[in-house]
Design a protein around this motif. Structure first.
Motif, PDB file in Angstrom:
ATOM      1  N   GLY A  80      -5.844   6.597  -2.544  1.00  8.40           N
ATOM      2  CA  GLY A  80      -6.151   7.761  -3.539  1.00  8.40           C
ATOM      3  C   GLY A  80      -6.005   6.974  -4.872  1.00  8.40           C
ATOM      4  N   GLU A  81      -6.152   7.722  -6.008  1.00 13.00           N
ATOM      5  CA  GLU A  81      -6.017   6.846  -7.443  1.00 13.00           C
ATOM      6  C   GLU A  81      -4.614   6.979  -7.862  1.00 13.00           C
ATOM      7  OE1 GLU A  81      -7.630   8.101 -11.982  1.00 13.00           O
ATOM      8  OE2 GLU A  81      -8.440   9.455 -10.380  1.00 13.00           O
ATOM      9  N   HIS A  82      -3.821   7.893  -7.310  1.00 11.12           N
ATOM     10  CA  HIS A  82      -2.191   7.778  -7.666  1.00 11.12           C
ATOM     11  C   HIS A  82      -1.386   7.646  -6.657  1.00 11.12           C
ATOM     12  CE1 HIS A  82      -3.586   8.893 -11.793  1.00 11.12           C
ATOM     13  NE2 HIS A  82      -4.291  10.183 -11.290  1.00 11.12           N
ATOM     14  N   PHE A  83      -1.935   8.036  -5.325  1.00 10.17           N
ATOM     15  CA  PHE A  83      -1.059   8.004  -4.199  1.00 10.17           C
ATOM     16  C   PHE A  83      -1.866   7.285  -3.084  1.00 10.17           C
ATOM     17  CE2 PHE A  83       0.947  11.445  -6.460  1.00 10.17           C
ATOM     18  CZ  PHE A  83       2.317  11.274  -5.999  1.00 10.17           C
ATOM     19  N   ASN A  84      -1.282   6.387  -2.334  1.00  9.26           N
ATOM     20  CA  ASN A  84      -1.753   5.930  -1.077  1.00  9.26           C
ATOM     21  C   ASN A  84      -0.975   6.022   0.269  1.00  9.26           C
ATOM     22  OD1 ASN A  84      -3.828   4.608  -2.588  1.00  9.26           O
ATOM     23  ND2 ASN A  84      -2.388   2.691  -3.147  1.00  9.26           N
ATOM     24  N   GLY A  85      -1.512   5.876   1.071  1.00  2.53           N
ATOM     25  CA  GLY A  85      -0.794   5.840   2.280  1.00  2.53           C
ATOM     26  C   GLY A  85      -0.033   4.580   2.593  1.00  2.53           C
ATOM     27  N   ILE A  86       0.885   4.612   3.700  1.00  2.00           N
ATOM     28  CA  ILE A  86       1.583   3.285   3.828  1.00  2.00           C
ATOM     29  C   ILE A  86       1.186   2.732   5.166  1.00  2.00           C
ATOM     30  CG2 ILE A  86       3.763   2.271   4.851  1.00  2.00           C
ATOM     31  CD1 ILE A  86       5.253   4.699   3.176  1.00  2.00           C
ATOM     32  N   ALA A  87       0.682   1.197   5.073  1.00  2.00           N
ATOM     33  CA  ALA A  87       0.171   0.717   6.208  1.00  2.00           C
ATOM     34  C   ALA A  87       1.330  -0.102   6.972  1.00  2.00           C
ATOM     35  CB  ALA A  87      -0.867  -0.226   5.913  1.00  2.00           C
ATOM     36  N   TYR A 122      -6.643  13.666  -0.983  1.00  2.00           N
ATOM     37  CA  TYR A 122      -5.681  14.768  -0.426  1.00  2.00           C
ATOM     38  C   TYR A 122      -4.360  14.404  -1.097  1.00  2.00           C
ATOM     39  CZ  TYR A 122      -2.725  16.884   2.685  1.00  2.00           C
ATOM     40  OH  TYR A 122      -1.579  17.476   3.392  1.00  2.00           O
ATOM     41  N   LEU A 123      -3.920  13.247  -0.796  1.00  2.00           N
ATOM     42  CA  LEU A 123      -2.483  12.514  -1.304  1.00  2.00           C
ATOM     43  C   LEU A 123      -2.520  12.763  -2.787  1.00  2.00           C
ATOM     44  CD1 LEU A 123      -2.183   9.617   0.790  1.00  2.00           C
ATOM     45  CD2 LEU A 123      -1.094  11.824   1.233  1.00  2.00           C
ATOM     46  N   ASP A 124      -3.542  12.580  -3.552  1.00  2.00           N
ATOM     47  CA  ASP A 124      -3.507  12.750  -4.958  1.00  2.00           C
ATOM     48  C   ASP A 124      -2.941  14.202  -5.180  1.00  2.00           C
ATOM     49  OD1 ASP A 124      -3.737  10.188  -5.771  1.00  2.00           O
ATOM     50  OD2 ASP A 124      -6.150  10.346  -6.166  1.00  2.00           O
ATOM     51  N   PHE A 178       0.885  -1.159   0.117  1.00  2.00           N
ATOM     52  CA  PHE A 178      -0.038  -0.085  -0.097  1.00  2.00           C
ATOM     53  C   PHE A 178       0.936   1.179   0.034  1.00  2.00           C
ATOM     54  CE2 PHE A 178      -2.931  -3.042   1.965  1.00  2.00           C
ATOM     55  CZ  PHE A 178      -3.804  -3.090   0.970  1.00  2.00           C
ATOM     56  N   VAL A 179       1.944   1.196  -0.688  1.00  2.00           N
ATOM     57  CA  VAL A 179       2.873   2.416  -0.938  1.00  2.00           C
ATOM     58  C   VAL A 179       2.347   2.992  -2.331  1.00  2.00           C
ATOM     59  CG1 VAL A 179       4.841   1.678   0.369  1.00  2.00           C
ATOM     60  CG2 VAL A 179       4.555   1.230  -2.016  1.00  2.00           C
ATOM     61  N   PRO A 180       2.350   4.460  -2.359  1.00  2.00           N
ATOM     62  CA  PRO A 180       1.954   5.035  -3.669  1.00  2.00           C
ATOM     63  C   PRO A 180       2.813   4.626  -5.006  1.00  2.00           C
ATOM     64  CG  PRO A 180       2.518   6.700  -1.992  1.00  2.00           C
ATOM     65  CD  PRO A 180       3.192   5.233  -1.346  1.00  2.00           C
ATOM     66  N   SER A 181       1.959   4.408  -5.865  1.00  2.00           N
ATOM     67  CA  SER A 181       2.591   4.096  -7.197  1.00  2.00           C
ATOM     68  C   SER A 181       2.922   5.227  -7.951  1.00  2.00           C
ATOM     69  CB  SER A 181       1.576   3.141  -7.738  1.00  2.00           C
ATOM     70  OG  SER A 181       0.402   3.751  -8.227  1.00  2.00           O
ATOM     71  N   PHE A 182       3.630   5.232  -9.160  1.00  2.00           N
ATOM     72  CA  PHE A 182       3.819   6.460 -10.019  1.00  2.00           C
ATOM     73  C   PHE A 182       4.728   7.473  -9.290  1.00  2.00           C
ATOM     74  CE2 PHE A 182       0.772   4.175 -12.375  1.00  2.00           C
ATOM     75  CZ  PHE A 182      -0.390   4.009 -11.729  1.00  2.00           C
ATOM     76  N   VAL A 183       5.578   7.162  -8.326  1.00  2.00           N
ATOM     77  CA  VAL A 183       6.577   8.158  -8.068  1.00  2.00           C
ATOM     78  C   VAL A 183       7.868   7.547  -7.957  1.00  2.00           C
ATOM     79  CG1 VAL A 183       4.878   9.290  -6.215  1.00  2.00           C
ATOM     80  CG2 VAL A 183       6.186   7.133  -5.642  1.00  2.00           C
TER      81      VAL A 183
END
Length: 395
Positions: free
Chosen positions: A164-171, A140-142, A18-23
């Motif tokens: 989010g659609e492009h960004f997620n938090g880390i669990a 908000y992260l997006d 659950f880490v952001p993708s596209f970064v």
């Protein structure tokens, strides 16, 4: 390396996915404090009984509706009408210091009394008949997200609110385990194969990139946090452990804007009295330690703490000495220099309930979110909350 072997051998904590993708992955990240304000969410899962949390101690309707469940002794009276459940005594100094705002009658139109659906509504900031796939914090992260660690949830799985659609938090429920897992030799093997030819989304290219980002984030969180060790005593329970980790993250200068925690067990259909008392005690004692920890390190002023539950409970007790699913509930906001501390508004009339016998909502929960986004996080609600809610005046 095929998909089955990849998933089987990685042995990842679920939070790593659950880490952001596209970064862009990175290894050397500056650790200077940015000085921005932080938001800590506390979710009371199961539907906390707000009427026995903030008690209308001078209301005959309350006592008549709950002959066995009504709190009638050791109430911490906050004014002539309302008081704390006795287990919330550790929060009294916050109330007296103007560091706690209690918002009554928070909910939404056409309330849903299903745990999962109501929680989804709170997580996504949707209407009752609207189904969204991203959460309000994820959006908000997006909009604002630049780093994979901008939002952290202290759990093994990520809540919908943080997706989010492009960004997620880390669990992660243990940043040290996250770091050790990321250092597993298999990670190195994965990264070494990342530049192999013929990688695509069909042969795990996306998952390779996710693993690299997870490794970078885990390293940054661990390396930054390990320099700060809490000197505050915390209660010995899992919720307190979550808040202790959050305090370490904040006090170490971790560049994270949102932290998400949860305390479960509030679905009190039967034998509510002792169960709720114990849970509220865990909540209040842990929050007291957390706030003291932040104050010790001078980080409380830049931290806002929001506590919510997916719904309240029915006004009338049931036959099992418990309460059934209700609607509107109270929300707690803890912070320094609140514009309207104490009680933001009065409790709704217990003489004017909805058709199910529940307290009617007065304040849309999305107005609480909008106020935090606008007045605390300094970001517009455009693209985050579609219902265009009005802002309140508690911060």
């Amino acid at each position: 390396m095929d998909r089955r072997k990849f998933l089987k051998q990685s042995s990842l904590a679920s939070g790593l996915f659950f880490v952001p993708s596209f970064v862009k992955a990175f290894e050397n990240i500056a650790t200077a404090k940015l000085g921005y304000k932080r938001l800590v969410i506390i979710q009371l899962s199961g539907g906390n009984d707000g009427l026995n949390t903030i008690i209308p101690h001078n209301n005959d309707i309350y006592y008549n509706a709950r002959p066995q469940l009504a709190i009638n002794k050791d109430i911490i009276k906050l004014n002539d009408e309302l008081g704390f459940h006795p287990s919330l005594k550790p929060l009294r100094p916050l109330f007296d210091n103007g560091e706690l705002s209690i918002i009554n009658n928070v909910g939404y139109p056409n309330p849903v009394r299903s745990h999962f659906r109501s929680m989804d509504i709170w997580h996504t900031a949707s209407n009752a008949n609207e189904y969204l796939q991203t959460g309000w914090l994820g959006r908000y992260l997006d909009k604002q997200g630049k780093n994979p660690y901008n939002a952290i949830e202290t759990d093994e799985q990520l809540s919908l609110a943080m997706k989010g659609e492009h960004f997620n938090g880390i669990a992660t429920n243990d940043y040290k385990v996250l770091y050790r897992t990321a250092r597993d030799p298999y990670f190195k093997n994965v990264i070494n194969h990342y530049n192999d030819a013929h990688l695509s989304e069909h042969n795990l290219g996306y998952l390779y990139q996710t693993m690299i980002e997870a490794k970078s984030s885990a390293k940054y969180i661990f390396e930054t946090t390990k320099v700060s060790s809490s000197k505050q005593d915390y209660p010995k329970n899992n919720f307190a452990k979550q808040l202790k980790y959050v305090a370490q993250f904040i006090n170490s200068g971790l560049e994270t804007k949102v932290f998400y925690t949860a305390l479960g067990g509030f679905d009190t259909h039967a034998n509510q009295t002792n169960k709720q008392a114990q849970l509220l005690s865990e909540y209040a004692e842990s929050v007291q330690a957390f706030v003291n920890d932040l104050k010790r390190e001078n980080t409380f002023n830049d931290t806002l703490i929001l506590t919510f539950s997916e719904f309240g409970r029915r006004v009338k007790q049931n036959a099992a000495n418990g309460t059934d699913h209700g609607a509107a509930n109270n929300v707690f906001v803890i912070g320094k220099n609140l514009k309207q501390a104490g009680f933001y508004n009065k409790l709704a009339s217990l003489n004017n309930l909805d058709d199910n016998g529940d307290i009617k909502y007065e304040i849309d929960f999305r107005s609480v979110y909008a106020t935090i986004l606008n007045n605390w996080m300094d970001v517009s609600t455009d693209g985050i909350i579609s219902s265009n809610p009005k802002t309140l005046n508690f911060i």
